[in-house]
Design an enzyme around this catalytic site. Structure first.
Site, mmCIF file in Angstrom:
data_model
loop_
_atom_site.group_PDB
_atom_site.id
_atom_site.type_symbol
_atom_site.label_atom_id
_atom_site.label_comp_id
_atom_site.label_asym_id
_atom_site.label_seq_id
_atom_site.Cartn_x
_atom_site.Cartn_y
_atom_site.Cartn_z
ATOM 1 N N LYS A 180 0.852 -1.191 0.000
ATOM 2 C CA LYS A 180 0.000 0.000 0.000
ATOM 3 C C LYS A 180 0.887 1.240 0.000
ATOM 4 O O LYS A 180 1.450 1.609 1.021
ATOM 5 C CB LYS A 180 -0.944 0.046 1.208
ATOM 6 C CG LYS A 180 -1.990 1.163 1.028
ATOM 7 C CD LYS A 180 -2.526 1.741 2.319
ATOM 8 C CE LYS A 180 -1.679 2.788 2.970
ATOM 9 N NZ LYS A 180 -1.657 4.118 2.294
ATOM 10 N N GLY A 233 7.402 5.338 7.807
ATOM 11 C CA GLY A 233 6.507 6.473 7.996
ATOM 12 C C GLY A 233 6.664 7.075 9.376
ATOM 13 O O GLY A 233 7.739 7.024 9.959
ATOM 14 N N SER A 234 5.564 7.600 9.906
ATOM 15 C CA SER A 234 5.665 8.340 11.163
ATOM 16 C C SER A 234 5.603 7.428 12.387
ATOM 17 O O SER A 234 5.010 6.352 12.349
ATOM 18 C CB SER A 234 4.533 9.366 11.251
ATOM 19 O OG SER A 234 3.324 8.707 11.545
ATOM 20 N N THR A 237 1.952 6.626 13.489
ATOM 21 C CA THR A 237 1.316 5.531 12.748
ATOM 22 C C THR A 237 1.885 4.185 13.186
ATOM 23 O O THR A 237 1.158 3.199 13.301
ATOM 24 C CB THR A 237 1.512 5.729 11.229
ATOM 25 O OG1 THR A 237 1.049 7.028 10.877
ATOM 26 C CG2 THR A 237 0.735 4.697 10.422
ATOM 27 N N ALA A 238 3.188 4.164 13.460
ATOM 28 C CA ALA A 238 3.837 2.916 13.878
ATOM 29 C C ALA A 238 3.274 2.414 15.205
ATOM 30 O O ALA A 238 3.156 1.203 15.422
ATOM 31 C CB ALA A 238 5.339 3.122 14.002
ATOM 32 N N GLU A 255 10.494 1.679 10.099
ATOM 33 C CA GLU A 255 11.519 2.706 9.863
ATOM 34 C C GLU A 255 10.812 4.041 9.974
ATOM 35 O O GLU A 255 9.978 4.388 9.152
ATOM 36 C CB GLU A 255 12.156 2.502 8.483
ATOM 37 C CG GLU A 255 13.531 3.142 8.384
ATOM 38 C CD GLU A 255 13.463 4.609 8.035
ATOM 39 O OE1 GLU A 255 13.673 5.444 8.945
ATOM 40 O OE2 GLU A 255 13.186 4.927 6.878
ATOM 41 N N CYS A 289 13.727 11.302 5.797
ATOM 42 C CA CYS A 289 13.884 10.998 7.220
ATOM 43 C C CYS A 289 15.322 11.194 7.691
ATOM 44 O O CYS A 289 15.581 11.300 8.882
ATOM 45 C CB CYS A 289 13.409 9.577 7.512
ATOM 46 S SG CYS A 289 14.211 8.354 6.475
ATOM 47 N N GLU A 393 10.019 16.193 14.727
ATOM 48 C CA GLU A 393 10.399 16.124 13.318
ATOM 49 C C GLU A 393 9.540 17.094 12.518
ATOM 50 O O GLU A 393 8.322 16.997 12.508
ATOM 51 C CB GLU A 393 10.203 14.693 12.789
ATOM 52 C CG GLU A 393 10.653 14.559 11.357
ATOM 53 C CD GLU A 393 10.627 13.130 10.851
ATOM 54 O OE1 GLU A 393 11.598 12.724 10.198
ATOM 55 O OE2 GLU A 393 9.636 12.433 11.104
#
Length: 489
Positions: A180, A233-234, A237-238, A255, A289, A393
Protein backbone atom coordinates in the site's frame (compact mmCIF):
# COMPACT_ATOMS: atom_id res chain seq x y z
CA UNK A 1 -14.87 19.01 -10.82
CA UNK A 2 -17.13 18.98 -13.88
CA UNK A 3 -17.45 15.79 -15.89
CA UNK A 4 -15.32 17.18 -18.73
CA UNK A 5 -12.61 18.09 -16.24
CA UNK A 6 -12.63 14.69 -14.54
CA UNK A 7 -12.24 12.93 -17.91
CA UNK A 8 -8.80 14.45 -18.19
CA UNK A 9 -7.71 13.19 -14.76
CA UNK A 10 -5.55 10.13 -14.41
CA UNK A 11 -7.57 7.37 -12.70
CA UNK A 12 -5.60 4.63 -10.96
CA UNK A 13 -6.80 1.09 -10.35
CA UNK A 14 -5.76 -1.54 -7.81
CA UNK A 15 -3.50 -4.31 -9.11
CA UNK A 16 -4.70 -7.66 -7.77
CA UNK A 17 -3.81 -11.14 -9.01
CA UNK A 18 -2.06 -9.75 -12.07
CA UNK A 19 -5.00 -7.60 -13.21
CA UNK A 20 -6.08 -3.99 -12.82
CA UNK A 21 -9.32 -3.87 -10.88
CA UNK A 22 -11.55 -0.78 -10.64
CA UNK A 23 -12.65 0.39 -7.20
CA UNK A 24 -16.09 1.54 -6.04
CA UNK A 25 -14.84 4.83 -4.56
CA UNK A 26 -11.92 7.17 -5.16
CA UNK A 27 -9.96 9.96 -3.46
CA UNK A 28 -8.38 13.04 -5.02
CA UNK A 29 -4.63 13.35 -5.34
CA UNK A 30 -3.11 16.79 -5.89
CA UNK A 31 -0.25 18.12 -7.94
CA UNK A 32 1.65 19.93 -5.14
CA UNK A 33 3.28 22.42 -7.51
CA UNK A 34 -0.05 23.79 -8.81
CA UNK A 35 -2.53 22.91 -6.07
CA UNK A 36 -4.82 21.20 -8.62
CA UNK A 37 -6.35 17.73 -8.42
CA UNK A 38 -4.62 15.70 -11.09
CA UNK A 39 -5.35 12.12 -10.22
CA UNK A 40 -8.00 9.86 -8.65
CA UNK A 41 -6.76 7.11 -6.35
CA UNK A 42 -8.82 4.06 -5.26
CA UNK A 43 -10.17 4.43 -1.71
CA UNK A 44 -9.66 0.75 -0.90
CA UNK A 45 -10.75 -0.97 2.28
CA UNK A 46 -11.34 -4.44 3.73
CA UNK A 47 -12.82 -5.97 0.56
CA UNK A 48 -9.97 -4.94 -1.73
CA UNK A 49 -7.33 -5.97 0.80
CA UNK A 50 -9.10 -9.33 1.25
CA UNK A 51 -8.95 -9.94 -2.53
CA UNK A 52 -5.28 -8.93 -2.68
CA UNK A 53 -4.29 -11.14 0.28
CA UNK A 54 -6.12 -14.08 -1.29
CA UNK A 55 -4.28 -13.54 -4.60
CA UNK A 56 -0.95 -13.31 -2.74
CA UNK A 57 -1.71 -16.48 -0.75
CA UNK A 58 -2.65 -18.38 -3.91
CA UNK A 59 0.56 -17.30 -5.66
CA UNK A 60 2.80 -18.20 -2.72
CA UNK A 61 3.33 -21.97 -3.35
CA UNK A 62 4.57 -21.48 -6.91
CA UNK A 63 6.67 -18.38 -6.25
CA UNK A 64 8.29 -19.72 -3.06
CA UNK A 65 9.28 -22.93 -4.80
CA UNK A 66 11.25 -21.12 -7.52
CA UNK A 67 15.02 -21.13 -7.07
CA UNK A 68 16.77 -17.93 -5.98
CA UNK A 69 18.38 -17.66 -9.43
CA UNK A 70 14.98 -17.85 -11.18
CA UNK A 71 13.64 -15.08 -8.96
CA UNK A 72 16.85 -13.13 -9.46
CA UNK A 73 16.42 -13.13 -13.26
CA UNK A 74 12.88 -11.79 -12.92
CA UNK A 75 13.99 -8.99 -10.55
CA UNK A 76 16.74 -8.00 -12.98
CA UNK A 77 14.26 -7.92 -15.86
CA UNK A 78 11.96 -5.65 -13.86
CA UNK A 79 14.90 -3.34 -13.10
CA UNK A 80 15.69 -3.16 -16.84
CA UNK A 81 12.08 -2.24 -17.67
CA UNK A 82 11.91 0.54 -15.06
CA UNK A 83 15.27 1.84 -16.28
CA UNK A 84 14.03 1.81 -19.87
CA UNK A 85 11.15 4.09 -18.79
CA UNK A 86 13.29 6.14 -16.39
CA UNK A 87 12.31 9.51 -17.86
CA UNK A 88 8.55 8.77 -17.73
CA UNK A 89 8.87 7.55 -14.13
CA UNK A 90 10.90 10.63 -13.13
CA UNK A 91 8.36 13.02 -14.70
CA UNK A 92 5.50 11.22 -12.92
CA UNK A 93 7.29 11.18 -9.55
CA UNK A 94 8.10 14.88 -9.75
CA UNK A 95 4.55 15.85 -10.72
CA UNK A 96 2.94 13.62 -8.08
CA UNK A 97 5.26 14.37 -5.15
CA UNK A 98 6.43 17.94 -5.85
CA UNK A 99 10.14 17.04 -5.83
CA UNK A 100 12.37 18.52 -8.52
CA UNK A 101 12.69 16.65 -11.79
CA UNK A 102 16.46 16.64 -11.20
CA UNK A 103 16.09 14.82 -7.88
CA UNK A 104 13.63 12.28 -9.32
CA UNK A 105 15.91 11.66 -12.31
CA UNK A 106 19.15 11.34 -10.38
CA UNK A 107 18.02 9.88 -7.04
CA UNK A 108 14.52 8.38 -6.83
CA UNK A 109 14.17 6.34 -10.02
CA UNK A 110 17.80 5.17 -10.37
CA UNK A 111 17.65 4.01 -6.74
CA UNK A 112 14.39 2.10 -7.40
CA UNK A 113 16.13 0.32 -10.29
CA UNK A 114 19.15 -0.36 -8.09
CA UNK A 115 16.96 -1.80 -5.31
CA UNK A 116 15.78 -4.60 -7.63
CA UNK A 117 19.28 -5.25 -9.01
CA UNK A 118 20.82 -5.22 -5.54
CA UNK A 119 18.46 -7.83 -4.08
CA UNK A 120 18.53 -9.84 -7.33
CA UNK A 121 22.23 -10.21 -6.65
CA UNK A 122 22.30 -10.48 -2.85
CA UNK A 123 19.73 -13.32 -2.77
CA UNK A 124 22.30 -15.52 -4.54
CA UNK A 125 24.94 -15.09 -1.84
CA UNK A 126 23.36 -15.95 1.51
CA UNK A 127 24.66 -18.99 3.34
CA UNK A 128 23.13 -20.98 6.18
CA UNK A 129 24.97 -22.17 9.29
CA UNK A 130 26.12 -25.62 10.31
CA UNK A 131 27.75 -26.91 13.52
CA UNK A 132 28.85 -30.38 14.57
CA UNK A 133 28.68 -32.09 17.98
CA UNK A 134 30.96 -35.09 17.44
CA UNK A 135 30.62 -36.29 21.05
CA UNK A 136 26.83 -36.51 20.65
CA UNK A 137 27.02 -37.89 17.13
CA UNK A 138 24.97 -34.91 15.93
CA UNK A 139 25.16 -32.28 13.26
CA UNK A 140 23.00 -29.13 13.33
CA UNK A 141 22.22 -26.92 10.39
CA UNK A 142 19.84 -24.05 9.65
CA UNK A 143 17.51 -23.60 6.73
CA UNK A 144 15.63 -20.45 5.74
CA UNK A 145 12.27 -20.28 4.03
CA UNK A 146 10.02 -17.42 2.93
CA UNK A 147 7.35 -16.52 5.47
CA UNK A 148 4.23 -15.95 3.37
CA UNK A 149 2.31 -12.80 2.48
CA UNK A 150 4.15 -9.59 3.39
CA UNK A 151 2.24 -6.35 3.98
CA UNK A 152 4.32 -3.39 2.78
CA UNK A 153 3.36 0.19 3.61
CA UNK A 154 5.44 3.00 2.13
CA UNK A 155 5.40 6.80 2.52
CA UNK A 156 5.01 9.81 0.22
CA UNK A 157 8.47 11.38 0.40
CA UNK A 158 10.43 8.91 -1.80
CA UNK A 159 7.49 6.97 -3.28
CA UNK A 160 8.93 4.41 -5.72
CA UNK A 161 12.36 4.40 -4.04
CA UNK A 162 11.01 3.28 -0.64
CA UNK A 163 8.32 0.98 -2.07
CA UNK A 164 10.86 -0.99 -4.13
CA UNK A 165 13.26 -1.07 -1.12
CA UNK A 166 10.57 -3.32 0.45
CA UNK A 167 9.16 -5.19 -2.56
CA UNK A 168 12.58 -6.25 -3.86
CA UNK A 169 13.81 -8.14 -0.76
CA UNK A 170 10.34 -9.50 0.02
CA UNK A 171 9.90 -11.20 -3.36
CA UNK A 172 13.60 -12.04 -3.76
CA UNK A 173 13.23 -14.18 -0.61
CA UNK A 174 10.19 -15.95 -2.10
CA UNK A 175 7.37 -14.14 -0.27
CA UNK A 176 4.38 -12.67 -2.08
CA UNK A 177 3.26 -9.14 -1.23
CA UNK A 178 0.37 -6.78 -0.76
CA UNK A 179 1.72 -3.23 -0.94
CA UNK A 180 0.00 0.00 0.00
CA UNK A 181 1.78 3.14 -1.20
CA UNK A 182 0.81 6.54 0.20
CA UNK A 183 -2.52 7.78 -1.20
CA UNK A 184 -0.77 11.09 -1.94
CA UNK A 185 1.85 9.54 -4.24
CA UNK A 186 0.52 6.40 -5.90
CA UNK A 187 1.24 7.00 -9.59
CA UNK A 188 4.71 5.45 -9.95
CA UNK A 189 3.60 2.31 -8.06
CA UNK A 190 0.71 1.96 -10.54
CA UNK A 191 3.14 2.47 -13.45
CA UNK A 192 5.41 -0.25 -12.05
CA UNK A 193 2.44 -2.67 -11.93
CA UNK A 194 2.11 -2.32 -15.70
CA UNK A 195 5.62 -3.77 -16.11
CA UNK A 196 5.30 -6.79 -13.80
CA UNK A 197 3.86 -9.26 -16.30
CA UNK A 198 6.45 -8.34 -18.93
CA UNK A 199 9.22 -8.90 -16.37
CA UNK A 200 7.88 -12.40 -15.72
CA UNK A 201 6.42 -11.78 -12.26
CA UNK A 202 3.60 -14.36 -11.94
CA UNK A 203 0.11 -13.01 -11.17
CA UNK A 204 -0.51 -12.53 -7.44
CA UNK A 205 3.15 -12.25 -6.44
CA UNK A 206 2.95 -8.44 -6.26
CA UNK A 207 -0.42 -6.90 -5.46
CA UNK A 208 -0.86 -3.16 -4.95
CA UNK A 209 -3.85 -1.75 -3.12
CA UNK A 210 -4.25 2.03 -3.10
CA UNK A 211 -5.92 4.04 -0.37
CA UNK A 212 -5.56 5.68 3.02
CA UNK A 213 -3.79 4.36 6.09
CA UNK A 214 -7.00 4.52 8.10
CA UNK A 215 -8.88 2.22 5.71
CA UNK A 216 -6.57 0.22 3.44
CA UNK A 217 -3.56 0.26 5.78
CA UNK A 218 -5.66 -0.76 8.75
CA UNK A 219 -7.23 -3.67 6.86
CA UNK A 220 -3.80 -4.91 5.78
CA UNK A 221 -2.28 -4.62 9.27
CA UNK A 222 -5.26 -6.42 10.85
CA UNK A 223 -5.43 -9.26 8.31
CA UNK A 224 -4.73 -12.60 9.96
CA UNK A 225 -3.09 -14.04 6.82
CA UNK A 226 -0.39 -11.35 6.66
CA UNK A 227 2.36 -12.41 9.12
CA UNK A 228 4.83 -9.65 8.20
CA UNK A 229 4.44 -5.89 8.10
CA UNK A 230 7.20 -3.61 6.85
CA UNK A 231 6.37 0.06 7.36
CA UNK A 232 8.17 3.33 6.68
CA UNK A 233 6.51 6.47 8.00
CA UNK A 234 5.67 8.34 11.16
CA UNK A 235 6.22 7.17 14.73
CA UNK A 236 2.55 7.87 15.49
CA UNK A 237 1.32 5.53 12.75
CA UNK A 238 3.84 2.92 13.88
CA UNK A 239 2.34 2.93 17.38
CA UNK A 240 -1.05 2.20 15.85
CA UNK A 241 0.40 -0.59 13.68
CA UNK A 242 2.05 -2.15 16.73
CA UNK A 243 -1.22 -2.10 18.68
CA UNK A 244 -3.35 -3.41 15.81
CA UNK A 245 -0.95 -6.24 14.91
CA UNK A 246 -0.34 -7.42 18.49
CA UNK A 247 -3.34 -9.77 18.44
CA UNK A 248 -1.69 -11.71 15.62
CA UNK A 249 1.93 -11.58 16.93
CA UNK A 250 3.09 -10.16 13.61
CA UNK A 251 6.69 -9.58 12.75
CA UNK A 252 7.29 -5.85 12.31
CA UNK A 253 9.97 -3.77 10.62
CA UNK A 254 9.42 -0.09 11.37
CA UNK A 255 11.52 2.71 9.86
CA UNK A 256 10.31 5.93 11.41
CA UNK A 257 11.18 9.59 11.81
CA UNK A 258 14.34 11.35 12.81
CA UNK A 259 15.54 14.57 14.40
CA UNK A 260 18.99 14.28 12.99
CA UNK A 261 21.89 16.31 14.40
CA UNK A 262 24.95 17.58 12.56
CA UNK A 263 27.87 18.25 14.91
CA UNK A 264 30.43 20.64 13.49
CA UNK A 265 33.71 20.99 15.40
CA UNK A 266 35.98 23.99 14.99
CA UNK A 267 38.51 21.93 12.97
CA UNK A 268 35.91 20.97 10.33
CA UNK A 269 36.71 21.66 6.68
CA UNK A 270 34.00 24.26 6.04
CA UNK A 271 34.50 24.26 2.27
CA UNK A 272 33.18 20.66 2.31
CA UNK A 273 30.96 20.94 5.35
CA UNK A 274 28.82 23.91 4.33
CA UNK A 275 27.59 22.77 0.90
CA UNK A 276 27.00 19.25 2.22
CA UNK A 277 25.10 20.47 5.28
CA UNK A 278 22.94 22.75 3.11
CA UNK A 279 22.16 19.68 1.01
CA UNK A 280 21.51 17.48 4.05
CA UNK A 281 19.10 20.13 5.38
CA UNK A 282 17.14 20.96 2.23
CA UNK A 283 17.42 18.07 -0.26
CA UNK A 284 13.98 16.90 -1.43
CA UNK A 285 12.47 19.96 0.37
CA UNK A 286 13.80 18.53 3.65
CA UNK A 287 11.32 15.66 3.22
CA UNK A 288 13.76 12.82 3.89
CA UNK A 289 13.88 11.00 7.22
CA UNK A 290 17.70 11.40 7.09
CA UNK A 291 17.70 15.20 6.69
CA UNK A 292 19.63 17.34 9.16
CA UNK A 293 17.34 19.50 11.26
CA UNK A 294 19.61 20.38 14.24
CA UNK A 295 23.03 21.84 13.51
CA UNK A 296 25.41 22.15 16.47
CA UNK A 297 28.40 24.38 15.70
CA UNK A 298 31.39 24.83 18.01
CA UNK A 299 31.42 28.39 19.34
CA UNK A 300 34.76 29.41 17.80
CA UNK A 301 33.42 29.06 14.24
CA UNK A 302 29.72 29.67 14.97
CA UNK A 303 29.34 33.15 13.48
CA UNK A 304 31.46 32.37 10.41
CA UNK A 305 29.55 29.15 9.83
CA UNK A 306 26.20 30.90 10.16
CA UNK A 307 27.12 33.64 7.71
CA UNK A 308 28.41 31.24 5.06
CA UNK A 309 25.62 28.70 5.63
CA UNK A 310 22.85 31.30 5.18
CA UNK A 311 24.54 32.71 2.07
CA UNK A 312 24.70 29.22 0.57
CA UNK A 313 21.07 28.41 1.53
CA UNK A 314 19.88 31.59 -0.19
CA UNK A 315 21.42 30.42 -3.46
CA UNK A 316 19.03 27.46 -3.58
CA UNK A 317 16.30 28.19 -6.10
CA UNK A 318 12.69 27.36 -5.22
CA UNK A 319 10.13 26.98 -8.00
CA UNK A 320 8.53 24.81 -10.66
CA UNK A 321 9.82 21.25 -10.03
CA UNK A 322 10.01 20.52 -13.77
CA UNK A 323 12.55 23.34 -14.25
CA UNK A 324 15.98 21.63 -14.22
CA UNK A 325 17.62 24.69 -12.61
CA UNK A 326 15.38 24.49 -9.52
CA UNK A 327 16.77 23.06 -6.24
CA UNK A 328 13.64 23.06 -4.07
CA UNK A 329 10.27 21.85 -5.32
CA UNK A 330 6.85 21.90 -3.66
CA UNK A 331 5.97 20.34 -0.31
CA UNK A 332 3.60 17.37 -0.44
CA UNK A 333 0.33 19.03 0.59
CA UNK A 334 -1.38 22.20 1.74
CA UNK A 335 -1.76 20.73 5.26
CA UNK A 336 1.89 19.75 5.44
CA UNK A 337 3.04 23.20 4.28
CA UNK A 338 0.85 24.76 6.99
CA UNK A 339 2.33 22.44 9.62
CA UNK A 340 5.93 23.30 8.61
CA UNK A 341 5.15 27.03 8.57
CA UNK A 342 3.68 26.76 12.07
CA UNK A 343 7.00 25.44 13.40
CA UNK A 344 8.72 28.56 12.06
CA UNK A 345 6.04 30.76 13.68
CA UNK A 346 6.49 28.93 17.01
CA UNK A 347 10.27 29.44 16.88
CA UNK A 348 9.77 33.17 16.29
CA UNK A 349 7.25 33.38 19.13
CA UNK A 350 9.86 31.77 21.40
CA UNK A 351 12.37 34.45 20.47
CA UNK A 352 14.49 32.53 17.95
CA UNK A 353 15.85 34.37 14.89
CA UNK A 354 14.80 33.35 11.38
CA UNK A 355 17.85 34.22 9.28
CA UNK A 356 16.49 33.42 5.83
CA UNK A 357 13.53 31.82 4.13
CA UNK A 358 9.97 31.67 5.43
CA UNK A 359 8.56 35.11 6.23
CA UNK A 360 11.95 36.78 5.78
CA UNK A 361 12.71 36.60 2.05
CA UNK A 362 10.24 37.11 -0.79
CA UNK A 363 9.20 33.93 -2.61
CA UNK A 364 8.64 34.56 -6.31
CA UNK A 365 6.99 31.78 -8.28
CA UNK A 366 6.15 31.34 -11.98
CA UNK A 367 2.48 32.16 -12.86
CA UNK A 368 1.40 28.52 -13.05
CA UNK A 369 2.80 27.73 -9.58
CA UNK A 370 1.19 30.52 -7.53
CA UNK A 371 -1.20 28.07 -5.82
CA UNK A 372 1.46 25.43 -5.20
CA UNK A 373 2.82 24.42 -1.78
CA UNK A 374 6.21 26.12 -1.82
CA UNK A 375 8.56 27.26 0.92
CA UNK A 376 12.06 28.73 0.84
CA UNK A 377 14.96 27.00 2.64
CA UNK A 378 14.69 28.39 6.17
CA UNK A 379 17.47 28.74 8.75
CA UNK A 380 16.63 29.43 12.40
CA UNK A 381 19.22 30.41 15.03
CA UNK A 382 19.14 30.73 18.82
CA UNK A 383 16.52 28.04 19.37
CA UNK A 384 16.37 26.46 22.82
CA UNK A 385 17.00 22.70 23.01
CA UNK A 386 13.60 22.13 24.62
CA UNK A 387 11.73 23.98 21.85
CA UNK A 388 9.41 21.81 19.72
CA UNK A 389 11.52 22.93 16.73
CA UNK A 390 14.49 21.10 18.26
CA UNK A 391 12.50 18.12 19.59
CA UNK A 392 9.92 17.23 16.91
CA UNK A 393 10.40 16.12 13.32
CA UNK A 394 9.46 19.06 11.07
CA UNK A 395 10.03 17.25 7.75
CA UNK A 396 10.36 20.40 5.66
CA UNK A 397 13.04 22.81 4.42
CA UNK A 398 13.78 24.10 7.94
CA UNK A 399 16.94 23.67 9.99
CA UNK A 400 18.00 25.06 13.39
CA UNK A 401 21.57 26.18 14.10
CA UNK A 402 22.90 26.46 17.67
CA UNK A 403 26.31 26.88 19.31
CA UNK A 404 28.09 24.46 21.66
CA UNK A 405 31.33 24.53 23.64
CA UNK A 406 32.58 21.03 24.51
CA UNK A 407 32.48 17.54 23.02
CA UNK A 408 30.88 16.13 26.16
CA UNK A 409 28.12 18.74 26.12
CA UNK A 410 27.26 18.35 22.44
CA UNK A 411 26.95 14.54 22.68
CA UNK A 412 24.48 14.94 25.52
CA UNK A 413 22.46 17.54 23.62
CA UNK A 414 22.51 15.60 20.35
CA UNK A 415 21.17 12.54 22.20
CA UNK A 416 18.54 14.60 24.02
CA UNK A 417 15.60 13.82 21.71
CA UNK A 418 13.31 10.81 21.42
CA UNK A 419 14.62 9.94 17.94
CA UNK A 420 17.86 8.21 16.90
CA UNK A 421 18.02 7.69 13.16
CA UNK A 422 21.00 9.48 11.61
CA UNK A 423 23.73 11.91 12.64
CA UNK A 424 26.62 13.64 10.94
CA UNK A 425 29.93 14.63 12.54
CA UNK A 426 32.37 17.10 10.98
CA UNK A 427 35.94 17.17 12.28
CA UNK A 428 39.48 16.72 11.02
CA UNK A 429 40.46 14.83 14.18
CA UNK A 430 40.12 11.11 13.51
CA UNK A 431 40.15 10.12 17.18
CA UNK A 432 37.34 12.54 17.94
CA UNK A 433 35.31 11.35 14.96
CA UNK A 434 35.41 7.77 16.29
CA UNK A 435 34.75 8.78 19.89
CA UNK A 436 31.72 10.89 19.05
CA UNK A 437 30.32 8.37 16.53
CA UNK A 438 30.43 5.64 19.19
CA UNK A 439 28.53 7.70 21.73
CA UNK A 440 25.74 9.04 19.54
CA UNK A 441 22.42 7.20 19.91
CA UNK A 442 21.89 6.84 16.22
CA UNK A 443 21.44 3.97 13.78
CA UNK A 444 23.60 5.74 11.18
CA UNK A 445 26.50 8.13 11.69
CA UNK A 446 28.14 9.85 8.72
CA UNK A 447 31.42 11.63 9.35
CA UNK A 448 32.63 14.35 6.98
CA UNK A 449 29.93 13.33 4.47
CA UNK A 450 26.18 12.68 4.23
CA UNK A 451 23.98 9.99 2.70
CA UNK A 452 26.76 7.80 1.40
CA UNK A 453 25.02 4.42 1.39
CA UNK A 454 26.14 0.83 0.98
CA UNK A 455 22.94 -1.21 0.73
CA UNK A 456 24.74 -4.22 2.24
CA UNK A 457 24.86 -2.52 5.62
CA UNK A 458 22.09 -2.18 8.22
CA UNK A 459 19.78 0.78 7.77
CA UNK A 460 17.39 1.90 10.51
CA UNK A 461 17.04 3.75 13.77
CA UNK A 462 17.21 3.57 17.54
CA UNK A 463 14.65 4.78 20.10
CA UNK A 464 11.52 6.28 18.47
CA UNK A 465 13.14 6.01 15.04
CA UNK A 466 12.12 2.41 14.62
CA UNK A 467 12.48 -1.30 15.14
CA UNK A 468 14.67 -3.55 13.04
CA UNK A 469 17.09 -2.85 10.22
CA UNK A 470 16.98 -3.10 6.44
CA UNK A 471 19.89 -4.10 4.18
CA UNK A 472 21.27 -7.21 2.44
CA UNK A 473 21.52 -9.43 5.52
CA UNK A 474 18.92 -7.68 7.67
CA UNK A 475 16.16 -7.68 5.04
CA UNK A 476 16.93 -11.34 4.27
CA UNK A 477 16.55 -12.22 7.95
CA UNK A 478 13.31 -10.26 8.25
CA UNK A 479 11.71 -11.76 5.13
CA UNK A 480 12.64 -15.38 5.91
CA UNK A 481 11.87 -17.78 8.74
CA UNK A 482 14.84 -19.70 10.13
CA UNK A 483 14.69 -23.33 11.22
CA UNK A 484 17.33 -25.30 13.12
CA UNK A 485 17.55 -28.96 12.14
CA UNK A 486 19.46 -31.55 14.18
CA UNK A 487 20.49 -34.87 12.65
CA UNK A 488 21.71 -37.73 14.82
CA UNK A 489 23.91 -40.14 12.88
Amino acid sequence: PTMAHSQALLVLENFIGGKFVPCSSYIDSYNPSTGDVYCRVPDSGKEEVEAAVKAAKDAFPIWSSKSPSERSQILNKLADLIERDLEAFAQAESKDQGKTITFARTVDIPRAVHNFRFFASSILHHVTECTEMPTMGCVHYTSRAPVGVAGLISPWNLPLYLLTWKIAPAIACGNTVVAKPSEMTSVTAWMMCKLLEKAGVPPGVVNVVFGTGAKAGEALVCHRDVPLISFTGSTLTAQRITERSAAHCKRLSLELGGKNPAIIFDDADLSQCIPTTVRSSFANQGEICLCTSRIFVQRGIYSEFLKRFVAEAKKWKTGNPSDPTVDVGALISKEHLEKVRNYVKKAQAEGARVLCGEGVDPLSLPPGNQKGYFMLPTVIAEVKDESCCMQEEIFGPVTCVVAFDTEEEVIKRANGVKYGLAATVWSGNVGRVHRVAHRLQSGLVWTNCWLVRDLNLPFGGMKASGIGREGAKDSYEFFTEVKTITIKH
